[in-house]
Write a protein that holds these residues in place. Structure first.
Motif, PDB file in Angstrom:
ATOM      1  N   GLN A 173       2.420  -3.322  10.416  1.00 54.44           N
ATOM      2  CA  GLN A 173       1.986  -2.220   9.932  1.00 54.44           C
ATOM      3  C   GLN A 173       3.105  -1.818   8.872  1.00 54.44           C
ATOM      4  OE1 GLN A 173       1.407   1.007  12.732  1.00 54.44           O
ATOM      5  NE2 GLN A 173      -0.872   0.323  13.065  1.00 54.44           N
ATOM      6  N   ALA A 174       4.443  -1.904   9.130  1.00 57.05           N
ATOM      7  CA  ALA A 174       5.429  -1.497   8.072  1.00 57.05           C
ATOM      8  C   ALA A 174       5.515  -2.528   6.934  1.00 57.05           C
ATOM      9  CB  ALA A 174       6.788  -1.488   8.945  1.00 57.05           C
ATOM     10  N   ARG A 175       5.199  -3.598   7.160  1.00 57.47           N
ATOM     11  CA  ARG A 175       5.123  -4.386   6.160  1.00 57.47           C
ATOM     12  C   ARG A 175       3.902  -4.238   5.144  1.00 57.47           C
ATOM     13  NH1 ARG A 175       5.746 -10.145   9.413  1.00 57.47           N
ATOM     14  NH2 ARG A 175       5.638 -11.340   7.407  1.00 57.47           N
ATOM     15  N   LEU A 176       2.752  -4.165   5.847  1.00 56.11           N
ATOM     16  CA  LEU A 176       1.801  -3.836   4.998  1.00 56.11           C
ATOM     17  C   LEU A 176       1.894  -2.691   4.307  1.00 56.11           C
ATOM     18  CD1 LEU A 176      -1.200  -4.822   7.662  1.00 56.11           C
ATOM     19  CD2 LEU A 176      -0.617  -5.739   5.094  1.00 56.11           C
ATOM     20  N   PHE A 177       2.450  -1.571   5.030  1.00 54.26           N
ATOM     21  CA  PHE A 177       2.808  -0.193   4.172  1.00 54.26           C
ATOM     22  C   PHE A 177       3.668  -0.430   3.008  1.00 54.26           C
ATOM     23  CE2 PHE A 177       4.240   3.770   3.751  1.00 54.26           C
ATOM     24  CZ  PHE A 177       3.190   4.639   3.478  1.00 54.26           C
ATOM     25  N   GLU A 178       4.732  -1.219   3.137  1.00 55.58           N
ATOM     26  CA  GLU A 178       5.521  -1.450   2.260  1.00 55.58           C
ATOM     27  C   GLU A 178       4.948  -2.350   1.258  1.00 55.58           C
ATOM     28  OE1 GLU A 178       9.993  -3.827   1.543  1.00 55.58           O
ATOM     29  OE2 GLU A 178       8.962  -3.657   3.567  1.00 55.58           O
ATOM     30  N   SER A 179       4.098  -3.078   1.357  1.00 54.84           N
ATOM     31  CA  SER A 179       3.326  -3.708   0.174  1.00 54.84           C
ATOM     32  C   SER A 179       2.634  -2.925  -0.407  1.00 54.84           C
ATOM     33  CB  SER A 179       2.714  -4.996   0.845  1.00 54.84           C
ATOM     34  OG  SER A 179       1.701  -5.715   0.064  1.00 54.84           O
ATOM     35  N   ALA A 180       1.834  -2.109   0.207  1.00 53.24           N
ATOM     36  CA  ALA A 180       0.885  -1.177  -0.599  1.00 53.24           C
ATOM     37  C   ALA A 180       1.864  -0.146  -1.426  1.00 53.24           C
ATOM     38  CB  ALA A 180       0.053  -0.457   0.403  1.00 53.24           C
ATOM     39  N   MET A 181       3.004   0.329  -0.873  1.00 56.38           N
ATOM     40  CA  MET A 181       3.600   1.131  -1.683  1.00 56.38           C
ATOM     41  C   MET A 181       4.234   0.581  -3.070  1.00 56.38           C
ATOM     42  SD  MET A 181       4.027   4.203  -0.599  1.00 56.38           S
ATOM     43  CE  MET A 181       5.522   4.742  -1.311  1.00 56.38           C
ATOM     44  N   HIS A 182       4.570  -0.673  -2.924  1.00 55.56           N
ATOM     45  CA  HIS A 182       5.077  -1.688  -4.021  1.00 55.56           C
ATOM     46  C   HIS A 182       3.912  -1.591  -4.928  1.00 55.56           C
ATOM     47  CE1 HIS A 182       5.874  -5.345  -6.488  1.00 55.56           C
ATOM     48  NE2 HIS A 182       7.105  -4.669  -6.476  1.00 55.56           N
ATOM     49  N   HIS A 183       2.794  -1.974  -4.556  1.00 56.52           N
ATOM     50  CA  HIS A 183       1.367  -2.188  -5.455  1.00 56.52           C
ATOM     51  C   HIS A 183       1.064  -0.961  -6.207  1.00 56.52           C
ATOM     52  CE1 HIS A 183       0.640  -5.896  -3.435  1.00 56.52           C
ATOM     53  NE2 HIS A 183      -0.477  -6.046  -4.183  1.00 56.52           N
ATOM     54  N   THR A 237       3.243   1.783  -6.813  1.00 58.70           N
ATOM     55  CA  THR A 237       4.272   2.480  -7.629  1.00 58.70           C
ATOM     56  C   THR A 237       4.876   1.552  -8.451  1.00 58.70           C
ATOM     57  OG1 THR A 237       6.005   1.606  -6.008  1.00 58.70           O
ATOM     58  CG2 THR A 237       5.052   3.868  -5.642  1.00 58.70           C
ATOM     59  N   ALA A 238       4.372   0.168  -8.695  1.00 59.58           N
ATOM     60  CA  ALA A 238       4.705  -0.738  -9.845  1.00 59.58           C
ATOM     61  C   ALA A 238       4.326  -0.128 -11.044  1.00 59.58           C
ATOM     62  CB  ALA A 238       4.117  -2.039  -9.424  1.00 59.58           C
ATOM     63  N   ARG A 258      -0.744  -1.444 -13.972  1.00 66.23           N
ATOM     64  CA  ARG A 258      -1.143  -2.844 -14.391  1.00 66.23           C
ATOM     65  C   ARG A 258      -2.537  -2.976 -15.012  1.00 66.23           C
ATOM     66  NH1 ARG A 258      -1.020  -5.424  -8.425  1.00 66.23           N
ATOM     67  NH2 ARG A 258      -2.787  -4.551  -8.314  1.00 66.23           N
ATOM     68  N   ALA A 259      -2.773  -3.720 -15.776  1.00 65.75           N
ATOM     69  CA  ALA A 259      -3.867  -3.554 -16.852  1.00 65.75           C
ATOM     70  C   ALA A 259      -5.172  -4.202 -16.114  1.00 65.75           C
ATOM     71  CB  ALA A 259      -3.630  -4.391 -18.115  1.00 65.75           C
ATOM     72  N   GLN A 260      -6.084  -3.506 -15.739  1.00 66.79           N
ATOM     73  CA  GLN A 260      -7.503  -3.672 -15.103  1.00 66.79           C
ATOM     74  C   GLN A 260      -7.194  -4.515 -13.590  1.00 66.79           C
ATOM     75  OE1 GLN A 260     -10.220  -2.224 -16.060  1.00 66.79           O
ATOM     76  NE2 GLN A 260      -9.074  -1.174 -17.817  1.00 66.79           N
ATOM     77  N   GLN A 261      -6.141  -4.331 -13.122  1.00 60.67           N
ATOM     78  CA  GLN A 261      -6.068  -5.204 -11.704  1.00 60.67           C
ATOM     79  C   GLN A 261      -6.335  -4.484 -10.569  1.00 60.67           C
ATOM     80  OE1 GLN A 261      -2.862  -7.603 -11.509  1.00 60.67           O
ATOM     81  NE2 GLN A 261      -2.494  -7.783 -13.815  1.00 60.67           N
ATOM     82  N   GLN A 262      -7.235  -4.674  -9.709  1.00 61.23           N
ATOM     83  CA  GLN A 262      -7.429  -3.969  -8.528  1.00 61.23           C
ATOM     84  C   GLN A 262      -6.652  -4.360  -7.622  1.00 61.23           C
ATOM     85  OE1 GLN A 262     -11.807  -3.861  -7.199  1.00 61.23           O
ATOM     86  NE2 GLN A 262     -12.163  -2.703  -9.067  1.00 61.23           N
ATOM     87  N   ILE A 263      -6.356  -3.514  -6.636  1.00 62.02           N
ATOM     88  CA  ILE A 263      -5.574  -3.894  -5.572  1.00 62.02           C
ATOM     89  C   ILE A 263      -6.253  -4.380  -4.375  1.00 62.02           C
ATOM     90  CG2 ILE A 263      -3.898  -2.833  -3.758  1.00 62.02           C
ATOM     91  CD1 ILE A 263      -3.098  -0.706  -5.436  1.00 62.02           C
ATOM     92  N   THR A 264      -6.055  -5.641  -3.853  1.00 61.19           N
ATOM     93  CA  THR A 264      -6.908  -6.084  -3.005  1.00 61.19           C
ATOM     94  C   THR A 264      -6.148  -6.434  -1.612  1.00 61.19           C
ATOM     95  OG1 THR A 264      -6.372  -8.364  -3.779  1.00 61.19           O
ATOM     96  CG2 THR A 264      -8.106  -7.460  -4.839  1.00 61.19           C
ATOM     97  N   PHE A 306       1.798  11.082  -9.812  1.00 63.09           N
ATOM     98  CA  PHE A 306       2.277  10.476 -11.008  1.00 63.09           C
ATOM     99  C   PHE A 306       3.348   9.231 -10.703  1.00 63.09           C
ATOM    100  CE2 PHE A 306       0.324  12.483 -14.247  1.00 63.09           C
ATOM    101  CZ  PHE A 306       0.781  12.216 -15.811  1.00 63.09           C
ATOM    102  N   ARG A 307       3.834   9.711  -9.272  1.00 59.75           N
ATOM    103  CA  ARG A 307       4.702   8.413  -8.797  1.00 59.75           C
ATOM    104  C   ARG A 307       3.675   6.990  -8.400  1.00 59.75           C
ATOM    105  NH1 ARG A 307       9.456  11.043  -6.595  1.00 59.75           N
ATOM    106  NH2 ARG A 307       8.802  13.597  -6.523  1.00 59.75           N
ATOM    107  N   TYR A 308       2.563   7.150  -8.444  1.00 56.33           N
ATOM    108  CA  TYR A 308       1.922   6.162  -7.814  1.00 56.33           C
ATOM    109  C   TYR A 308       0.676   5.863  -8.975  1.00 56.33           C
ATOM    110  CZ  TYR A 308       3.337   8.180  -3.493  1.00 56.33           C
ATOM    111  OH  TYR A 308       4.087   8.613  -2.497  1.00 56.33           O
TER     112      TYR A 308
END
Length: 215
Positions: free
Chosen positions: A26-36, A38-39, A42-48, A117-119
């Motif tokens: 869960q922690a790794r998935l949450f960290e990955s989601a946060m990176h996605h 807050t990066a 991104r141009a027209q790229q859905q989070i999958t 605005f952070r996300y």
């Protein structure tokens, strides 16, 4: 008897190991989601699921074991934690400022927009779930109603959800205006709807929110 105790201890150890593994996943998935979310935008790229799993080093099977409803559930958890933090901050701001109804709403709008605005990529999903709208609307509705009444069917929640949808729509655009302009725009729309603002409010609320400490 001793054999049974050994089996019980073994079962407990396996259960604890599984729980630890789940927490780490869960922690790794949450960290990955946060990176996605807050990066840089991104141009027209859905989070999958695939993109989150790739960065987290987790299989899709493990992902769905934790979040059976997919990306929306995981990102909803990100948003839920975020809005809980915002609501606590709004409560501190209001207590410190002893603010009028106008200011309560302005502070809530400012804090919600500041946090979102952070996300910049949070809303890069196919469909925004209604739960997300409700999570964003909650702190706005609490500022509008400002008492202990049930918000679910209150007109203040209807107003808050309307503006939450507008915020989501604007943040999901290819071009998002600056934070300063965006927060001013939302406040200028929501306050007249409530019929609350006095003639000088438009100048004073900005002085107030700029004096607020960061979250």
């Amino acid at each position: 008897m001793s054999e049974q105790r050994t089996l019980d201890r073994s079962a407990i150890a396996r259960q604890k190991a599984a729980q630890t593994k789940n927490r780490r996943t869960q922690a790794r998935l949450f960290e990955s989601a946060m990176h996605h979310v807050t990066a840089p935008r991104r141009a027209q790229q859905q989070i999958t699921v695939a993109s989150i799993c790739k960065e987290a080093g987790v299989s899709s099977t493990a992902f769905y074991y934790q979040f059976e409803h997919g990306v929306a559930e995981l990102l909803g958890e990100v948003l839920d934690r975020s809005m809980r933090r915002v609501r606590r901050q709004i409560a501190r701001d209001i207590e410190r400022e002893l603010s009028s109804p106008d200011y309560r709403v302005a502070i809530a709008v400012y804090r919600v927009v500041e946090e979102l605005f952070r996300y910049p990529n949070l809303f890069e999903v196919e469909t925004v779930p209604r739960r997300w709208v409700q999570l964003i609307a909650q702190p706005l509705a609490e500022a509008i109603v400002s008492d202990d009444r049930d918000l679910e069917d209150h007109p203040g929640m209807v107003i808050a959800e309307y503006h939450a949808n507008a915020i989501i729509g604007l943040l999901g655009r290819d071009y998002t205006p600056s934070f300063e302009f965006f927060s001013k725009l939302v406040v200028s729309q929501i306050i007249p709807v409530l019929g609350m603002a006095d003639p000088e409010f438009g100048d004073r609320w900005q002085q107030l929110v700029h004096s607020l400490p960061p979250i």
